[in-house]
Design a protein around this motif. Structure first.
Motif, PDB file in Angstrom:
ATOM      1  N   GLY A  31      -4.269  44.063  -2.503  1.00 45.49           N
ATOM      2  CA  GLY A  31      -5.182  43.349  -3.353  1.00 45.49           C
ATOM      3  C   GLY A  31      -4.706  43.024  -4.735  1.00 45.49           C
ATOM      4  N   VAL A  32      -3.797  43.893  -5.277  1.00 42.77           N
ATOM      5  CA  VAL A  32      -3.321  44.088  -6.686  1.00 42.77           C
ATOM      6  C   VAL A  32      -2.185  42.982  -6.607  1.00 42.77           C
ATOM      7  N   ILE A  33      -1.404  42.991  -5.584  1.00 47.90           N
ATOM      8  CA  ILE A  33      -0.403  41.624  -5.424  1.00 47.90           C
ATOM      9  C   ILE A  33      -1.003  40.241  -5.700  1.00 47.90           C
ATOM     10  N   THR A  34      -2.273  40.318  -4.714  1.00 54.12           N
ATOM     11  CA  THR A  34      -3.077  38.957  -4.580  1.00 54.12           C
ATOM     12  C   THR A  34      -3.643  38.656  -6.127  1.00 54.12           C
ATOM     13  N   GLY A  35      -3.828  39.463  -6.774  1.00 54.91           N
ATOM     14  CA  GLY A  35      -4.454  39.358  -8.230  1.00 54.91           C
ATOM     15  C   GLY A  35      -3.227  38.639  -9.235  1.00 54.91           C
ATOM     16  N   ILE A  36      -1.977  39.345  -8.838  1.00 54.58           N
ATOM     17  CA  ILE A  36      -0.823  38.735  -9.587  1.00 54.58           C
ATOM     18  C   ILE A  36      -0.634  37.361  -9.307  1.00 54.58           C
TER      19      ILE A  36
ATOM     20  N   ALA B  83       5.467  33.268  -0.052  1.00 55.22           N
ATOM     21  CA  ALA B  83       6.519  34.310   0.281  1.00 55.22           C
ATOM     22  C   ALA B  83       6.032  35.904  -0.398  1.00 55.22           C
ATOM     23  N   VAL B  84       5.378  35.795  -1.380  1.00 56.71           N
ATOM     24  CA  VAL B  84       4.926  37.325  -1.932  1.00 56.71           C
ATOM     25  C   VAL B  84       3.849  37.625  -0.947  1.00 56.71           C
ATOM     26  N   ARG B  85       2.915  36.842  -0.296  1.00 55.67           N
ATOM     27  CA  ARG B  85       2.087  37.313   0.584  1.00 55.67           C
ATOM     28  C   ARG B  85       2.469  37.785   1.826  1.00 55.67           C
ATOM     29  N   TYR B  86       3.904  37.197   2.274  1.00 62.15           N
ATOM     30  CA  TYR B  86       4.308  37.501   3.531  1.00 62.15           C
ATOM     31  C   TYR B  86       5.026  38.843   3.412  1.00 62.15           C
ATOM     32  N   ALA B  87       5.616  39.196   2.243  1.00 60.45           N
ATOM     33  CA  ALA B  87       6.314  40.273   1.910  1.00 60.45           C
ATOM     34  C   ALA B  87       5.385  41.352   1.718  1.00 60.45           C
ATOM     35  N   VAL B  88       4.107  41.142   1.365  1.00 60.33           N
ATOM     36  CA  VAL B  88       3.239  42.141   1.189  1.00 60.33           C
ATOM     37  C   VAL B  88       2.607  42.403   2.874  1.00 60.33           C
ATOM     38  N   ARG B  89       2.604  41.572   3.704  1.00 59.10           N
ATOM     39  CA  ARG B  89       2.046  41.600   5.200  1.00 59.10           C
ATOM     40  C   ARG B  89       3.158  42.652   5.622  1.00 59.10           C
ATOM     41  N   ARG B  90       4.276  42.374   5.460  1.00 58.78           N
ATOM     42  CA  ARG B  90       5.395  43.152   6.047  1.00 58.78           C
ATOM     43  C   ARG B  90       5.558  44.300   5.604  1.00 58.78           C
TER      44      ARG B  90
END
Length: 295
Positions: A206-211, A282-289
């Motif tokens: 969630g924090v990465i999503t906000g960023i 790319a960031v969302r994919y990295a978070v999911r991985r």
């Protein structure tokens, strides 16, 4: 095998769904689908029009060359692409730690008047026009340096990123179950270590999503950069010098009377959208991985 008597009795007692309820259900479902279509239609239309107007002007020269002088055809926006990445990098380095830190304080320690003041300030900052933030950055950085610079542009964009990251981080941390914190306290882990190693890590996705929401918001801002980075027709990746940026270059080309510059402005807008979408995806994919923590 005969059906049990109990199930038959239960089925007989359950009334059939009325036609009015069926019609209402289908009607509300249709309204929900229609609202989704109405929301997505402008986005698809804008992106499609950008592709239609800009894809023909994207070529190797556009991606590798600097702008040509007035009157000469060709050239590109390579320096603006690199300059945008440079300025956004500066903004992220400044804004992300401040935003996450403020969000952690509000979620874990901010149940007081000071915390309420921070929340109010963050909410107000979210609604402040970007040009006002550009003037503020001009006053505190450009006037101090006595010239425009990439640093000033990064500071302006960082100010815009902080409130979004702050409030999103707070909300994500508040969603973490209190039982996790209590379990850590029971094991003797200090509160600060619990917050950083358990609570924040649990809310990483969630924090990465906000960023990324904050990043996407500021990536296309032009007004703050007019007062800070100012733009540059040449290569410049020095933090204390005027620097080109895609939004600035698009703005200048769009106002010009030259058709070739108009075509390049459309191409620049398309490249900007593609870069933003690619970075977020790319960031969302990295978070999911799991690269940045638990999803």
């Amino acid at each position: 095998m005969p059906e049990p008597v109990d199930s038959v009795a239960v089925r007989q007692r359950v009334p059939a769904i009325s036609w009015r309820r069926r019609i209402t259900d289908h009607l509300m479902t249709g309204v929900a689908v229609l609202t989704v279509v109405l929301v997505l239609a402008p986005l698809i239309a804008i992106f499609g029009y950008l592709v239609y107007r800009g894809v023909g002007s994207i070529n190797w020269a556009f991606l590798t060359q600097t702008p040509k002088p007035v009157g000469e055809l060709g050239g590109g926006m390579a320096n603006a692409v690199a300059g945008s990445a440079f300025i956004l990098g500066i903004a992220s380095i400044i804004g992300v730690p401040f935003g996450i830190g403020a969000g952690i304080y509000l979620a874990e320690f901010g149940r007081n008047r000071f915390g309420s003041g921070i929340r109010f300030t963050a909410d107000v900052l979210n609604g402040v026009p970007s040009i006002v933030i550009g003037i503020v950055a001009y006053s505190i950085v450009v006037l101090y340096q006595k010239h425009f610079s990439a640093l000033a542009g990064g500071v302006a964009l960082a100010i815009m990123m902080v409130p979004t990251i702050c409030r999103t981080t707070e909300e994500m941390l508040l969603l973490v179950p209190q039982a996790l914190r209590e379990a850590a306290y029971g094991l003797g882990i200090p509160r600060w270590r619990t917050t950083l190693s358990i609570t924040l890590r649990t809310a990483t996705s969630g924090v990465i999503t906000g960023i990324m929401l904050a990043f996407a918001r500021v990536a296309g801002e032009t007004a703050p950069l007019l007062f800070t980075a100012f733009g540059n027709q040449f290569w410049s990746l020095h933090y204390d010098q005027p620097t080109a940026a895609l939004p600035l270059q698009i703005y200048v080309y769009a106002l010009s009377p030259y058709d070739d510059w108009h075509r390049q402005a459309w191409a620049g807008a398309l490249v900007l959208i593609i870069l933003i979408v690619t970075a977020v995806a790319a960031v969302r994919y990295a978070v999911r991985r799991g690269t940045f923590g638990a999803a």
